[in-house]
Design an enzyme around this catalytic site. Structure first.
Site, PDB file in Angstrom:
ATOM      1  N   ASP A   1      -3.598   0.503  -9.442  1.00 26.26           N
ATOM      2  CA  ASP A   1      -5.224   0.088  -9.633  1.00 26.26           C
ATOM      3  C   ASP A   1      -5.307  -0.077 -11.502  1.00 26.26           C
ATOM      4  OD1 ASP A   1      -5.363   0.595  -7.022  1.00 26.26           O
ATOM      5  OD2 ASP A   1      -6.319   2.604  -7.159  1.00 26.26           O
TER       6      ASP A   1
ATOM      7  N   GLU B   1       1.027  -1.166   0.390  1.00 29.52           N
ATOM      8  CA  GLU B   1       0.544   0.052  -0.051  1.00 29.52           C
ATOM      9  C   GLU B   1       1.109   1.144  -0.243  1.00 29.52           C
ATOM     10  OE1 GLU B   1      -2.852  -0.502  -1.919  1.00 29.52           O
ATOM     11  OE2 GLU B   1      -3.522  -1.453   0.166  1.00 29.52           O
ATOM     12  N   HIS B   2       0.761   2.361  -0.601  1.00 26.62           N
ATOM     13  CA  HIS B   2       1.403   3.289  -1.164  1.00 26.62           C
ATOM     14  C   HIS B   2       2.931   2.937  -1.383  1.00 26.62           C
ATOM     15  CE1 HIS B   2      -1.466   6.766   0.063  1.00 26.62           C
ATOM     16  NE2 HIS B   2      -2.558   5.706   1.445  1.00 26.62           N
ATOM     17  N   THR B   3       3.081   2.108  -1.892  1.00 26.97           N
ATOM     18  CA  THR B   3       4.008   1.511  -2.649  1.00 26.97           C
ATOM     19  C   THR B   3       4.066   1.845  -4.343  1.00 26.97           C
ATOM     20  OG1 THR B   3       3.379  -0.427  -2.986  1.00 26.97           O
ATOM     21  CG2 THR B   3       5.040  -0.017  -1.238  1.00 26.97           C
ATOM     22  N   ASP B   4       2.700   2.267  -5.000  1.00 26.92           N
ATOM     23  CA  ASP B   4       2.837   2.266  -6.458  1.00 26.92           C
ATOM     24  C   ASP B   4       3.406   3.380  -6.904  1.00 26.92           C
ATOM     25  OD1 ASP B   4       1.140   4.027  -5.011  1.00 26.92           O
ATOM     26  OD2 ASP B   4      -0.062   3.108  -7.138  1.00 26.92           O
TER      27      ASP B   4
ATOM     28  N   GLY C   1     -16.436   4.065  -3.784  1.00 24.17           N
ATOM     29  CA  GLY C   1     -16.190   4.023  -1.675  1.00 24.17           C
ATOM     30  C   GLY C   1     -15.130   2.827  -1.018  1.00 24.17           C
TER      31      GLY C   1
ATOM     32  N   GLY D   1     -12.904   1.526  -1.025  1.00 21.89           N
ATOM     33  CA  GLY D   1     -11.744   0.973  -1.380  1.00 21.89           C
ATOM     34  C   GLY D   1     -11.006  -0.298  -2.405  1.00 21.89           C
TER      35      GLY D   1
END
Length: 338
Positions: A174, A35-38, A124, A126
């Site tokens: 995504d 997560e939050h690595t892309d 919404g 996720g």
């Protein structure tokens, strides 16, 4: 999915008085870990789910994009192609319209089209409903205009629509997951290269199940928190003299960051990249039962270092583990979702 395809086609006929030329489908996704690595050019490990979005569409010759959605009422949004731009249109219609704008901005010829959208993917939660909508619309626009675009390029155009048209500063994970995932596999994404490699993911064969829990807290990636995390990561990389945090593999290097907040944000990303690669290796070797500890560690990092979890997610993780789960974590960008 068959019912969703039929529903989108019927909606098209109801709204536009003719049959569509085709129906295009894109699934939602769950990010197993990463997560939050892309947007830090790192690694992620998403997989597609059965819920998704269908776009029934046909070309039109008046230079207009018409957008209808079963989930957003009876009104049809009409936008001339020559007026497309950030904020025109806004709301849900910005996602498919933004893809047309991104295609045009990239120099592709795009004519008018009518689109009817139906979904069984919760917005919404996720689960990447925005990327699924962008990708289904992108597939429709590409086929209607006979554009032979690789899926990786369509993914990049979808991200541009979300970043520059909608205003959500997301990475590429995504869209790549939506367009490249295959059944029975997670997708090990290298977000610097824009490539993905299938990794076996078959919980049932291991006597396990993956449970996706919608906390019913809506998340919104345009509300500022997500962008603030991205800016913190970029600031940390710049201070460390790195192109991105992907290039930092030794956590001790982060001691050079005097700002404690930047240090925590960067620490999550650096160790999360390692967790993704470790998880992929466990999946390849058939050790799915050992993945749980990595998921739980990821959640603790997202909660404590990256500060994007929320109380309902923390409660769900604690309840799942107390009930016997091997591990659990929030998924998605945070501040709400699943």
């Amino acid at each position: 999915m068959r019912l969703l395809v039929t529903g989108a086609a019927r909606l098209f006929t109801d709204r536009y008085g003719r049959d569509p030329e085709g129906v295009w489908y894109a699934p939602g996704r769950v990010n197993l870990i990463g997560e939050h690595t892309d947007y830090n050019e790192g690694f992620a490990l998403p997989f597609a789910i059965s819920a998704g979005i269908c776009v029934a569409a046909a070309a039109r010759d008046d230079g207009v994009i018409a957008l209808s959605s079963r989930q957003h009422g009876d009104a049809t949004v009409i936008v001339p192609l020559d007026t497309l731009g950030p904020g025109r249109p806004d709301g849900w219609a910005a996602y498919p319209a933004g893809v047309a704008w991104a295609l045009l901005s990239a120099g592709h010829r795009v004519g008018g089209a009518s689109l009817a959208i139906d979904a069984d993917l919760a917005a919404g939660a996720g689960l990447s409903s925005s990327a699924a909508l962008e990708c289904a619309a992108g597939l429709a626009f590409a086929d209607l205009n006979q554009l032979a675009l690789p899926r990786s390029e369509l993914a990049a155009l979808g991200r541009r629509a979300e970043n520059d048209f909608v205003g959500a500063p997301t990475g590429l994970m995504d869209q790549l997951a939506v367009l490249l995932c295959q059944a029975g596999h997670a997708l090990l994404l290298d977000c610097r290269a824009g490539t993905g490699t299938g990794v076996p993911l078959d919980p049932a064969a291991a006597g396990l199940a993956l449970l996706i829990i919608d906390t019913r807290v809506q998340h919104e990636l345009t509300d500022g928190g997500y962008g603030a995390r991205r800016r913190a990561c970029e600031d940390a990389a710049r201070i460390l003299g790195a192109r991105s945090l992907r290039d930092i593999t030794d956590v001790s290097v982060l001691d050079q960051l005097s700002d404690r907040v930047l240090r925590r944000r960067a620490r999550h990303v650096v160790i999360e990249n390692r967790r993704v690669l470790d998880t992929a290796e466990l999946l390849r070797s058939g050790q799915l039962n050992r993945v749980g500890a990595l998921l739980t560690a990821s959640h603790a990092s997202l909660r404590d270092d990256f500060a994007v979890s929320w109380p309902e997610a923390d409660a769900a993780v604690e309840a799942a583990i107390a009930a016997g789960a091997h591990g659990a974590r929030m998924t998605g960008g945070g501040f709400g979702g699943s």
